[in-house]
Write a protein that holds these residues in place. Structure first.
Motif, PDB file in Angstrom:
ATOM      1  N   VAL A 207      33.634 -32.319  13.035  1.00  0.00           N
ATOM      2  CA  VAL A 207      34.531 -31.561  13.919  1.00  0.00           C
ATOM      3  C   VAL A 207      35.946 -32.057  13.645  1.00  0.00           C
ATOM      4  O   VAL A 207      36.154 -33.261  13.484  1.00  0.00           O
ATOM      5  N   CYS A 208      36.903 -31.144  13.557  1.00  0.00           N
ATOM      6  CA  CYS A 208      38.278 -31.607  13.355  1.00  0.00           C
ATOM      7  C   CYS A 208      39.238 -30.839  14.253  1.00  0.00           C
ATOM      8  O   CYS A 208      39.249 -29.610  14.271  1.00  0.00           O
ATOM      9  N   ASP A 209      40.019 -31.572  15.010  1.00  0.00           N
ATOM     10  CA  ASP A 209      40.981 -30.991  15.950  1.00  0.00           C
ATOM     11  C   ASP A 209      42.296 -30.719  15.220  1.00  0.00           C
ATOM     12  O   ASP A 209      42.801 -31.588  14.503  1.00  0.00           O
ATOM     13  N   THR A 210      42.821 -29.511  15.403  1.00  0.00           N
ATOM     14  CA  THR A 210      44.130 -29.174  14.801  1.00  0.00           C
ATOM     15  C   THR A 210      45.265 -29.847  15.570  1.00  0.00           C
ATOM     16  O   THR A 210      46.400 -29.861  15.104  1.00  0.00           O
ATOM     17  N   ASN A 211      44.972 -30.320  16.778  1.00  0.00           N
ATOM     18  CA  ASN A 211      45.987 -30.847  17.710  1.00  0.00           C
ATOM     19  C   ASN A 211      46.920 -29.759  18.218  1.00  0.00           C
ATOM     20  O   ASN A 211      47.969 -30.047  18.787  1.00  0.00           O
TER      21      ASN A 211
ATOM     22  N   GLY B 271      46.600 -33.422   8.413  1.00  0.00           N
ATOM     23  CA  GLY B 271      47.163 -33.295   9.769  1.00  0.00           C
ATOM     24  C   GLY B 271      46.141 -33.099  10.874  1.00  0.00           C
ATOM     25  O   GLY B 271      46.512 -32.948  12.040  1.00  0.00           O
ATOM     26  N   GLY B 272      44.842 -33.076  10.550  1.00  0.00           N
ATOM     27  CA  GLY B 272      43.820 -32.894  11.586  1.00  0.00           C
ATOM     28  C   GLY B 272      43.350 -34.228  12.161  1.00  0.00           C
ATOM     29  O   GLY B 272      43.651 -35.293  11.615  1.00  0.00           O
ATOM     30  N   SER B 273      42.630 -34.163  13.286  1.00  0.00           N
ATOM     31  CA  SER B 273      42.004 -35.368  13.858  1.00  0.00           C
ATOM     32  C   SER B 273      40.495 -35.187  13.831  1.00  0.00           C
ATOM     33  O   SER B 273      39.939 -34.472  14.666  1.00  0.00           O
ATOM     34  N   PRO B 274      39.829 -35.785  12.819  1.00  0.00           N
ATOM     35  CA  PRO B 274      38.382 -35.566  12.692  1.00  0.00           C
ATOM     36  C   PRO B 274      37.548 -36.400  13.664  1.00  0.00           C
ATOM     37  O   PRO B 274      37.949 -37.490  14.064  1.00  0.00           O
TER      38      PRO B 274
ATOM     39  N   GLY C 209      36.218 -35.784   6.324  1.00  0.00           N
ATOM     40  CA  GLY C 209      37.056 -36.084   7.491  1.00  0.00           C
ATOM     41  C   GLY C 209      38.360 -36.762   7.067  1.00  0.00           C
ATOM     42  O   GLY C 209      39.436 -36.457   7.587  1.00  0.00           O
ATOM     43  N   GLY C 210      38.264 -37.657   6.082  1.00  0.00           N
ATOM     44  CA  GLY C 210      39.462 -38.353   5.569  1.00  0.00           C
ATOM     45  C   GLY C 210      40.438 -37.350   4.950  1.00  0.00           C
ATOM     46  O   GLY C 210      41.659 -37.428   5.159  1.00  0.00           O
ATOM     47  N   VAL C 211      39.886 -36.378   4.214  1.00  0.00           N
ATOM     48  CA  VAL C 211      40.737 -35.347   3.587  1.00  0.00           C
ATOM     49  C   VAL C 211      41.459 -34.555   4.685  1.00  0.00           C
ATOM     50  O   VAL C 211      42.669 -34.307   4.609  1.00  0.00           O
ATOM     51  N   LEU C 212      40.704 -34.172   5.731  1.00  0.00           N
ATOM     52  CA  LEU C 212      41.306 -33.351   6.801  1.00  0.00           C
ATOM     53  C   LEU C 212      42.351 -34.149   7.583  1.00  0.00           C
ATOM     54  O   LEU C 212      43.357 -33.605   8.022  1.00  0.00           O
ATOM     55  N   ARG C 213      42.108 -35.446   7.740  1.00  0.00           N
ATOM     56  CA  ARG C 213      43.103 -36.284   8.435  1.00  0.00           C
ATOM     57  C   ARG C 213      44.424 -36.273   7.671  1.00  0.00           C
ATOM     58  O   ARG C 213      45.496 -36.145   8.252  1.00  0.00           O
TER      59      ARG C 213
ATOM     60  N   GLU D  32      29.271 -37.812   3.425  1.00  0.00           N
ATOM     61  CA  GLU D  32      30.148 -36.721   2.989  1.00  0.00           C
ATOM     62  C   GLU D  32      31.073 -36.294   4.126  1.00  0.00           C
ATOM     63  O   GLU D  32      32.248 -36.009   3.917  1.00  0.00           O
ATOM     64  N   ALA D  33      30.506 -36.233   5.349  1.00  0.00           N
ATOM     65  CA  ALA D  33      31.314 -35.827   6.512  1.00  0.00           C
ATOM     66  C   ALA D  33      32.460 -36.818   6.696  1.00  0.00           C
ATOM     67  O   ALA D  33      33.599 -36.438   6.991  1.00  0.00           O
ATOM     68  N   PHE D  34      32.168 -38.097   6.487  1.00  0.00           N
ATOM     69  CA  PHE D  34      33.182 -39.141   6.631  1.00  0.00           C
ATOM     70  C   PHE D  34      34.287 -38.938   5.584  1.00  0.00           C
ATOM     71  O   PHE D  34      35.479 -38.969   5.887  1.00  0.00           O
TER      72      PHE D  34
END
Ligand code: PMV
Length: 339
Positions: free
Chosen positions: A195-199, A316-319, A309-313, A304-306
């Motif tokens: 799950v990743c929050d756009t903020n 600008g996202g908060s995974p 998640g690093g890529v999405l962070r 993989e999710a981890f």
């Protein structure tokens, strides 16, 4: 009902915990009659309730500013406004127990990000309903809890489908159709979902209203999207049962596309969805009402999710790495601390 209340004791103390949710398929279209597939996740709202049989209705909430969206922090609604749905949840629980003059003192703590599409309001309402009724010696069944939660949910969201409170109440993975059809899905292997929050936070009420309006004015195109989403939901259930991540990912991608077409996505959601797919997710989509809030990505496994998640962070996202909450709402009266 009175029978169930015979044991009601002044000052009886109860607590309850209810999970947030993600939607794998069918948000918005579920309000118009399509089935949705949703999963309860291990982020929770907590409520404690103390019966005050002749007393007032008091609600205190610990909603840390850190989990309010930027917009909400800037234009923070006053406390009375924030607490009104919680008061409604408690009041309607007491009414349903025929305790119209009784009071209750509630304390709420919500650990689910607010305004992010993860069902924080429904989970809080469900926890309050369960705790309030337990404080008066009644253990409501799940359909009843869902029904009472329509009061606070309608106050906040206008015309909710009921998917949020159903997922929070039943827990696990469900297929839901409005107003109260719940089919539990039991799987051998749970999908790994990031799950990743756009903020970017927003109001569900405005978004649901805009979709309902659009459905009325553009009815032909809407009908065809509605039937496609109904098929997607059914196919998502089949793909989940088979453990077919490739198929499930494609269905999530198509569902996202349809949500873009009805105008409920957001550039930041689209950016994170694209980034997750490019980084190797099987599929990705926004989840919940959109306009900001969270997206989800289907990954091969937790590792993989981890990584994704690093890529999405970095974009600008908060995974969040979430897992299934199988239990739904749980409550106790013996002082057991629910975590
Ligand atoms: O309020 P959210 O973001 O958890 O979204 C709820 C899901 C919707 O389909 C958008 C609304 C509803 O009531 O079904």
């Amino acid at each position: 009902m009175t029978g169930a209340l015979q044991g009601a004791t002044a000052g009886l103390y109860a607590s309850a915990r209810a999970p947030g949710k993600i939607i794998l398929a069918g948000e918005h279209f579920v309000v118009l009659g399509a089935p949705a597939v949703s999963m309860a996740v291990n982020l929770h709202a907590f409520a404690t309730a103390q019966a005050t049989p002749d007393g007032e209705l008091k609600v205190e909430a610990n909603i840390p500013l850190s989990i309010l969206g930027r917009g909400e922090r800037a234009s923070r609604p006053d406390t009375k406004e924030l607490l009104e749905p919680f008061r409604l949840a408690a009041r309607e629980s007491l009414d349903s127990l025929e305790r119209r003059k009784a009071g209750v003192s509630i304390e709420v703590e919500c650990k689910i990000p607010i305004g992010a599409g993860l069902g924080s309001s429904a989970a809080t309402a469900v926890a309050i309903i369960a705790a309030t009724s337990r404080a008066y010696g009644a253990k409501l069944d799940r359909p009843r809890i869902c029904q009472i939660a329509f009061g606070p949910e309608s106050y906040l969201h206008g015309s909710p489908s009921g998917v949020d409170q159903a997922t929070s109440t039943y827990g696990g993975l469900i297929q839901f159709s409005k107003p109260d059809k719940v089919k539990r899905l039991r799987l051998k292997r749970m999908p790994s979902i990031l799950v990743c929050d756009t903020n970017v936070h927003r109001s569900t009420k405005g978004l649901v209203g805009s979709v309902v309006k659009r459905a009325r004015s553009d009815s032909e195109a809407f009908r065809s999207r509605l039937s496609e989403v109904s098929e997607i939901s059914a196919s998502v259930v089949r793909a989940l049962r088979r453990g077919d991540d490739v198929e499930l990912g494609e269905l999530m991608n198509r569902n996202h596309e349809l949500l873009v077409q009805i105008g409920v996505s957001h550039p930041m959601l689209d950016k994170l969805v694209r980034a997750a797919r490019e980084a190797g997710a099987f599929g990705a989509k926004m989840t919940g009402a959109g306009g900001g809030g969270c997206m989800i990505a289907l990954c091969e496994d937790e590792e993989e999710a981890f990584r994704i998640g690093g890529v999405l962070r970095r974009r600008g996202g908060s995974p969040y790495l979430v897992s299934l909450d199988p239990a739904g709402v749980v409550s106790s009266t013996n002082g057991t601390v629910l975590k």
